[in-house]
Design a protein around this motif. Sequence first.
Motif, mmCIF file in Angstrom:
data_model
loop_
_atom_site.group_PDB
_atom_site.id
_atom_site.type_symbol
_atom_site.label_atom_id
_atom_site.label_comp_id
_atom_site.label_asym_id
_atom_site.label_seq_id
_atom_site.Cartn_x
_atom_site.Cartn_y
_atom_site.Cartn_z
ATOM 1 N N UNK A 146 0.829 -1.207 0.000
ATOM 2 C CA UNK A 146 0.000 0.000 0.000
ATOM 3 C C UNK A 146 0.864 1.257 0.000
ATOM 4 N N UNK A 147 1.976 1.237 0.720
ATOM 5 C CA UNK A 147 2.878 2.381 0.748
ATOM 6 C C UNK A 147 3.522 2.610 -0.619
ATOM 7 N N UNK A 148 3.813 1.524 -1.332
ATOM 8 C CA UNK A 148 4.326 1.660 -2.700
ATOM 9 C C UNK A 148 3.300 2.361 -3.584
ATOM 10 N N UNK A 149 2.020 2.025 -3.372
ATOM 11 C CA UNK A 149 0.961 2.659 -4.152
ATOM 12 C C UNK A 149 0.796 4.122 -3.767
ATOM 13 N N UNK A 150 0.993 4.442 -2.487
ATOM 14 C CA UNK A 150 0.966 5.833 -2.045
ATOM 15 C C UNK A 150 2.070 6.625 -2.742
ATOM 16 N N UNK A 151 3.261 6.048 -2.800
ATOM 17 C CA UNK A 151 4.386 6.714 -3.469
ATOM 18 C C UNK A 151 4.083 6.936 -4.942
ATOM 19 N N UNK A 152 3.490 5.933 -5.579
ATOM 20 C CA UNK A 152 3.117 6.050 -6.990
ATOM 21 C C UNK A 152 2.098 7.167 -7.183
ATOM 22 N N UNK A 153 1.092 7.211 -6.310
ATOM 23 C CA UNK A 153 0.055 8.242 -6.415
ATOM 24 C C UNK A 153 0.620 9.631 -6.166
ATOM 25 N N UNK A 154 1.540 9.738 -5.216
ATOM 26 C CA UNK A 154 2.090 11.047 -4.853
ATOM 27 C C UNK A 154 2.914 11.648 -5.978
ATOM 28 N N UNK A 155 3.478 10.820 -6.831
ATOM 29 C CA UNK A 155 4.320 11.332 -7.917
ATOM 30 C C UNK A 155 3.497 11.895 -9.067
ATOM 31 N N UNK A 156 2.199 11.594 -9.114
ATOM 32 C CA UNK A 156 1.352 12.093 -10.189
ATOM 33 C C UNK A 156 0.226 12.956 -9.670
#
Length: 466
Positions: A146-156
């Motif tokens: 889930x944290x990996x997905x948060x990082x992905x979302x934060x970059x866009x």
Amino acid sequence: MAQILVIDDNLSLCHLIEKVVKKIAHTAVVAHTLDEGMEKGQAVRPDIVLLDVHLPDANGLEAMEQIRRLPSNPEVIIFTGAGDPDGAEQAIKSGAWDYIEKSTSIQNITAPLLQALEYRAEKCTKAPVFLDRKSIVGGSPQITECLDQVAQAAMGDANVLITGETGTGKEVFAEAIHTNSLRAKNNFVVVDCAALPHELVESILFGHEKGAFTGAEKTRNGLIKHADGGTLFLDEVGELPLDLQKSFLRVLEERRFRPVGSHQQVNSDFRLVAATNRDLETMVQAGKFRGDLLFRIRALPIELPPLRDRSRDVRDLTIHFNDKICDKTGIRPKRFAEDFFDSLLYYPWPGNVRELLHAMEHAVSAARFEKTLFVRHLPNTIRVHLARQGLKTGNGDGMEKPDKGIRLDRPLQDVRNDAVAEVEKRYLNALMQSVVGNVQDACRISGLSRSRLYHLLKTYELNRTV
């Protein structure tokens, strides 16, 4: 050169895939059971795992989480002899790279394999992302994903839909996306859709002009305008009134809207993060939620796991809450009785992380003048559950201590595999005794092929003859 681990009991197919992998200049390692695959996965650290669904000792789909926890965190491609739409859905939701039928051509297996290898190579060379986790606590594989997905979302800047049961921390994750994004210096605006009064909902969201309605004594900006340049968080978006969903869809598309009573449109450059504990697809089918709005808000979906599925994090969360609560109330952090964490692990936490927080607030309050937290300090709802289950720990009540032979630090799948292996071994031993070593009779009774029977006897170190 990448390592490809093939886990399948079809010998001819494994041989064919070995040739394909060698042809594209990589190395294939073959295993015919899940246990063998896990053992080789620990040794060779594969980049890709080609995983069969129907293995002799496990179901490949159920073993997905176990495979992905290998030290190399491999990409997983599921392949099966019989296509199953539900199985394909489960595989993709579990994080599989692809789901392939064995009946397809070898070219159809090679293409996703090459794509997965390309993705793997790019991921391994990607610079690490340093994430401000805010109040997100835990290191389980589920929360790490889930944290990996948060990082992905934060970059866009794409719209995000966070789903999960009540109390899983959806707002905390939404705020983490905002904090780690380029919009972090601007507002993070929370809208509780379940608490919006129907008669004022448009005014609250879009704002209004002076005199637009009775009580509108001056012009006010709505929450959408307050989120200009920042993040708009729609909590419990499934509760958004149906008649407002069409208007909000237009706002999402244009980032423009007209306040109540105004003839002028207003711009707002906001980033949307929505959350819900409801099944929006079911609501769409029932006509209670707009399908076009659902497609628009879930460009990046993040599904938070319930606490019962990330029990490894219970201890860390408990310590975190203890420190936080004690610091807030100005007292020294409490110590924990030996059986305190065991008891927390036996409870299913239907209210998830929020319930654990409330339980710790209760426990710290109950132990205000004591240095140590005991099970006795937990809320009665938890203690009653433990008593009903017969698993309450010894704390002076004469209760029986929990079975220490059960290792709660192991995933359920590992425990299940061990149990299945033990039963299989006992069955085969009894079978070979009953047929006095006659392999033909053993195959007829068990329904196993001769080669499969030989393989299992070798795996469990059983003799053919008695």
